[in-house]
Design a protein around this motif. Structure first.
Motif, short mmCIF file in Angstrom:
data_model
loop_
_atom_site.label_atom_id
_atom_site.label_comp_id
_atom_site.label_asym_id
_atom_site.label_seq_id
_atom_site.Cartn_x
_atom_site.Cartn_y
_atom_site.Cartn_z
N VAL A 92 0.84 -1.19 0.00
CA VAL A 92 0.00 0.00 0.00
C VAL A 92 0.88 1.25 0.00
O VAL A 92 1.68 1.45 0.91
N LEU A 94 -0.34 4.77 -0.56
CA LEU A 94 -1.47 5.65 -0.88
C LEU A 94 -1.03 7.07 -1.20
O LEU A 94 -1.73 7.78 -1.92
N ARG A 97 -0.96 6.95 -4.58
CA ARG A 97 -2.22 6.42 -5.13
C ARG A 97 -2.01 5.06 -5.81
O ARG A 97 -2.48 4.82 -6.90
N ARG A 98 -1.28 4.18 -5.10
CA ARG A 98 -0.92 2.89 -5.68
C ARG A 98 -1.14 1.78 -4.65
O ARG A 98 -0.85 1.96 -3.47
N VAL A 99 -1.65 0.64 -5.12
CA VAL A 99 -1.82 -0.53 -4.27
C VAL A 99 -1.70 -1.78 -5.13
O VAL A 99 -1.93 -1.72 -6.35
N ALA A 127 -10.52 0.12 -4.79
CA ALA A 127 -9.25 0.83 -4.97
C ALA A 127 -9.43 2.12 -5.73
O ALA A 127 -8.92 3.18 -5.34
N CYS A 133 -7.22 5.45 -5.96
CA CYS A 133 -5.95 5.00 -6.53
C CYS A 133 -5.86 5.37 -8.01
O CYS A 133 -6.87 5.47 -8.70
N ARG A 134 -4.64 5.56 -8.45
CA ARG A 134 -4.35 5.80 -9.87
C ARG A 134 -3.78 4.55 -10.53
O ARG A 134 -3.71 4.47 -11.75
N ARG A 135 -3.33 3.60 -9.70
CA ARG A 135 -2.71 2.38 -10.22
C ARG A 135 -3.00 1.23 -9.26
O ARG A 135 -2.85 1.37 -8.05
N VAL A 136 -3.42 0.11 -9.84
CA VAL A 136 -3.53 -1.15 -9.09
C VAL A 136 -2.65 -2.15 -9.82
O VAL A 136 -2.78 -2.34 -11.04
N ASP A 183 -5.94 4.30 -13.68
CA ASP A 183 -7.25 4.95 -13.56
C ASP A 183 -7.89 5.27 -14.91
O ASP A 183 -9.11 5.17 -15.05
#
Length: 199
Positions: A92, A94, A97-99, A127, A133-136, A183
């Protein structure tokens, strides 16, 4: 979301086929009924073969949760209320903005039923829509063709291979294949997942 602390608050995610709820030691007995098939763990560094070993795996996941690095979830079959698998938010970050979504498994009897696909939809929705988030990201063993195909099937994009990324039980060096959804892609990915689950 606790952005200042850089952690994901516990949450329950409800779907039609599955419910994802925070993993706890209370899930161990039910998970042990379905989780000790060696095929489930073939591509992971964990290899639980007894309920005690599965409990130790859950305890490790909960320690990651307590440290704020992960949010492990139990996958519950909505029709029966039985635990049938697990997944987790991990790595994580955050503030960026990534998880990552990882440690995902579903017992063989529920594979190819839509359970895993719906779990991915619920986690991606949380997410992007709740956490901002911007990226998973996802990673899997480069030799794990079913997992790699499943990630492409949900709309994730292949990004490349990390060579000699992990030492597996037995000493094999694992090359890890990385995938992600960002995203800008999420609306189309969401529609694709929703359509596939509606069939």
């Amino acid at each position: 979301m606790n952005l200042a602390a850089g952690r994901i608050d516990p949450v329950t995610l409800e779907g039609r086929l599955v419910r994802l709820e925070p993993l706890s030691l209370d899930h161990v007995s039910g998970l042990a009924d379905v989780a000790l098939d060696p095929a489930i763990w073939q591509w992971t560094i964990a290899r639980p073969t007894t309920e005690a070993e599965l409990r130790a795996w859950v305890e490790t996941a909960l320690a990651g949760s307590d440290a704020g690095n992960e949010l492990p979830l139990a996958t519950i079959d909505q029709a029966t209320g039985r635990p049938i698998g697990s997944s987790r938010f991990m790595n994580v970050v955050l503030e960026h903005r990534r998880v990552e979504i990882g440690w995902t498994w579903v017992a063989p009897a529920w594979q190819r039923t839509g359970a895993n696909r719906e779990a991915k939809l619920l986690m991606l929705r949380h997410a992007f829509d709740a956490l901002g988030c911007r990226r998973v990201e996802f990673k899997t063993d480069s030799l794990n063709e079913p997992s790699r195909n499943a990630l492409l099937g949900i709309g994730a994009q292949f990004e490349g291979i990390f060579r000699n990324h992990m030492v597996m039980p037995g000493g094999r060096m694992r090359h890890s294949a990385w995938y992600s959804v960002i995203d800008d892609e999420w609306p189309a990915v969401r529609v694709g997942l929703e359509r596939s689950l509606a069939r």
